[in-house]
Design an enzyme around this catalytic site. Structure first.
Site, short mmCIF file in Angstrom:
data_model
loop_
_atom_site.label_atom_id
_atom_site.label_comp_id
_atom_site.label_asym_id
_atom_site.label_seq_id
_atom_site.Cartn_x
_atom_site.Cartn_y
_atom_site.Cartn_z
CG ASP A 214 -53.06 0.46 -34.91
OD1 ASP A 214 -53.45 1.62 -35.13
OD2 ASP A 214 -51.92 0.08 -35.19
CD1 TRP A 215 -57.64 5.70 -36.30
CD2 TRP A 215 -56.54 4.81 -34.58
NE1 TRP A 215 -57.62 6.63 -35.28
CE2 TRP A 215 -56.96 6.12 -34.21
CE3 TRP A 215 -55.85 4.06 -33.64
CZ2 TRP A 215 -56.69 6.68 -32.97
CZ3 TRP A 215 -55.57 4.61 -32.39
CH2 TRP A 215 -56.00 5.90 -32.07
#
Length: 657
Positions: A214-215
């Site tokens: 995920d970012w």
């Protein structure tokens, strides 16, 4: 590829996998999903300048309709292809563990079987359109409170029985991408954990393809490279910090090869991803969005047959509430989709019943309330979405308004636009309650059709609604003295120091002390009567169950069939739910678990034969030796009902040796 090129490939760039101009390799473009395809401002998607704001994925699960799930996911795939989008960052399949989780609306409810069924369908339909689906967030990302500093402390049995089955179903369906979560599991960040990625996802579940972080969810480049991770998003910052040690290494080469192999399998390097003519499918997608809302909105309460309202002779309808004029009807965060031509509730109600009959007041006077024949109040939270949890209580001003309405008028219809259960101190004074969730750009029209009887409600809850948050499996997960909003963490990165206002352990531990007893399993085990059980939903018609039969299909599979008759006044749909119930449950076994369902549409006065299938694996439990085994007791009841508690037929079933 040179060593530099291979290293660059495993470091994302915004919402893309890097291309390679020298070798003629194009970028692979990703977009968020959750309520449709979330177009980002300033990005070129060719002729796709707008996308449909669909009902949230949780509402899709509330339809209990497999065919509709196919239509929904196919529409998302078609919109991606229309805009040249390669990867849809959806579906979210984390389990609804606590009602306060801000991201529950993006998931599919509390039950691993229901979530698994919809995951298989969603993945297959999206990827059949040439778009890569992404399962997220692996794993146990079940709260948003301090999500980047949250440590899910969980045992192996609960992990395997509750939180991994939907991911396993997606892997079996052929999904080619998985996104790891922000949280830690038992002390290790998911995006850099060898145990989570290699041992659980790759070895135990058998996933062989692209894993992305995920970012901004990881802390250590060396751990990332050795974990089984393939792609650090959004810019590969932590890998770049370790570039000197990793450049040209076997780990980077493995990551690059995984990205290339997966992209080749999807055909991303062999064809133009854009199919512009699919833009013409948007009107059909809008109809799918409407049908999803129509079948996913749940009628929770209907006292004295208040509903449906009559278009003529129903008197003045007062519409109010902080969500009455909101559009689009969508949750917040990366999954939000603005849509186009969204219609708020007040406009949909006026179209349905006539402007002269419907009056909107944000702050109605007491005289306006008492003089109205019916009051419809549409409510929700100021913010419910990614990055923070929300309280169990609705905003104070909203609760006060509802209480004032029910004190002054006996015909108040409450419309909840929330991603889960809320406190309802006013519950018993209401005439009717809908759980409308986040129902998209056509959801208001669907609700109007339900309220005024042009359609019959058929939505069923994919989660249990408790009376009080203290009844839930983990009511104290927020440290004493803090509010859920104190966990807001979109700015703070993983691994950073504890903020000065935060008390207790850091990272924040979320202890899954309830084990496998989540949702209805928990309330049944504890003997707590919830507000509404899993699977609950009312109709304007009635159904009778009869003639239950069980027969073997083969040595491992059985068919359950029964007669369902619509004995009420309207055409309608019934969701027949099959639960397996051990006659003598051990302390390790839930009292009853969902193992099948079918939605059947029946005209008034007609009947049909409903069929559900189950197999031996549906009885297995995860044992102390780390694998699924048949239980020691082999005597069960097969229970057919309209929700977890409303069981209409039972049949003894002995599991063959």
């Amino acid at each position: 590829m040179s060593a530099e090129e291979r290293f660059d490939l495993v470091c994302g760039i915004g919402f893309c996998i890097r291309g390679n101009e020298r070798l003629g390799i194009p970028e692979v473009i990703m977009y968020d999903g959750g309520q449709g395809v979330n177009l980002r401002p300033g990005c070129d998607t060719g002729p796709l300048t707008q996308t449909v704001s669909f009902p949230c994925t949780q509402q899709l699960a509330a339809t209990w309709n497999r065919q509709l799930a196919r239509d929904y996911a196919q529409a998302l795939g078609e919109e991606c292809r229309a805009g040249g989008i390669h990867v849809l960052l959806a579906p979210g399949i984390n389990i609804y563990r606590l009602s306060q989780c801000g991201r529950n609306f993006e998931y599919m409810g509390e039950d691993p079987y229901l979530t698994s069924e919809f995951t298989r369908i969603y993945v297959t339909a999206v990827q059949n359109e040439g778009v890569m689906a992404t399962l997220k967030h692996f794993a146990c990302n079940n709260v948003e409170f301090t999500r980047k500093h949250s440590d899910s402390r969980i045992g192996d049995r609960a992990l395997n029985e509750i939180y991994l089955p939907a991911f396993k179903a997606g892997v079996e369906a052929g999904v080619l991408s998985v996104m790891t979560g922000y949280n830690q599991i038992n002390g290790e960040y998911c995006g850099e954990s060898y145990h989570v990625i290699t041992e659980l996802l790759r070895e135990r579940l058998g996933f062989e393809h692209l894993v992305m972080s995920d970012w901004n969810s990881v802390t250590d480049g060396q751990k990332i490279a050795h974990s089984g991770q393939d792609l650090e998003m959004p810019m590969g910052a932590k890998l770049k910090e370790s570039k000197e040690a990793l450049l040209g290494s076997e780990q980077i080469d493995r990551m690059a090869m995984s990205i290339l192999r997966t992209s080749l399998m999807m055909g991303f390097y062999d064809r133009d991803q854009s199919v512009p003519e699919l833009v013409e499918r948007l009107p059909a997608h809008e109809q799918t969005a409407y049908q999803t809302a129509l079948e996913g909105i749940v009628l929770l309460r209907n006292e004295n047959s208040t509903l449906p309202l009559k278009k003529d002779g129903a008197g003045k309808v007062l519409v109010t509430g902080n969500f009455a004029s909101v559009s689009p009807l969508a949750g917040k965060g990366s999954g939000r989709v603005e849509g186009y031509n969204p219609l708020p509730f007040i406009d949909a109600f006026a179209r349905k019943a006539g402007d002269a009959q419907v009056r909107y007041r944000l702050h109605p006077s007491d005289d306006e309330i008492t003089s109205a024949e019916t009051v419809i109040v549409c409510v929700g939270y100021d913010y419910e979405g990614e990055g923070e949890d929300r309280p169990f209580e609705l905003p104070e001003k909203v609760e006060k308004q509802i209480q004032n309405l029910v004190d002054l008028n006996q015909r108040v219809i409450v419309v909840l636009c929330t991603g889960g259960a809320v406190r309802m101190n006013w519950h018993d004074q209401t005439a009717a309650i809908f759980q409308a969730s986040f129902c998209g750009q056509r959801g208001a029209e669907a609700l109007a059709d339900l309220i005024w009887g042009d359609a019959c409600p058929s939505g069923r809850l994919p989660y249990t609604m408790e009376v009080d948050f203290a009844d839930s499996p983990d009511p104290d997960y927020v440290p004493e003295g803090l509010h859920v909003s104190d966990g807001r963490n979109n700015v703070q990165l993983p691994g950073q120091a504890k903020p000065p206002h935060f008390t207790g352990e850091w990272p924040h531990r979320v202890n899954y002390k309830e084990g496998s007893f989540v949702g209805y399993r928990w309330y049944a085990q504890q003997g707590i009567e919830p507000r509404y059980w899993f699977g609950h939903g009312l109709s304007y018609t009635q159904f009778e169950y009869s003639d239950l039969q069980v027969k073997a299909v083969d040595a491992r599979t059985w068919e359950v069939s029964l007669e369902i008759r619509n004995v009420g006044p309207m055409d309608g749909a019934e969701v027949v739910q099959l639960y397996v119930e051990p006659l003598k449950p051990s302390p390790r076994q839930p009292m009853r678990v969902l193992k099948g369902f079918v939605k059947v549409y029946i005209a008034a006065g007609a009947s049909c034969r409903a069929r559900i299938y189950f197999d031996q694996d549906d009885f297995h439990i995860f044992d102390s030796e780390g694998c699924f085994q048949r239980p020691s007791n082999s005597e069960f009841h097969l229970c057919l009902g309209s929700d977890y508690q409303k069981i209409h037929l039972r049949e003894r079933f002995d599991l063959p040796k």
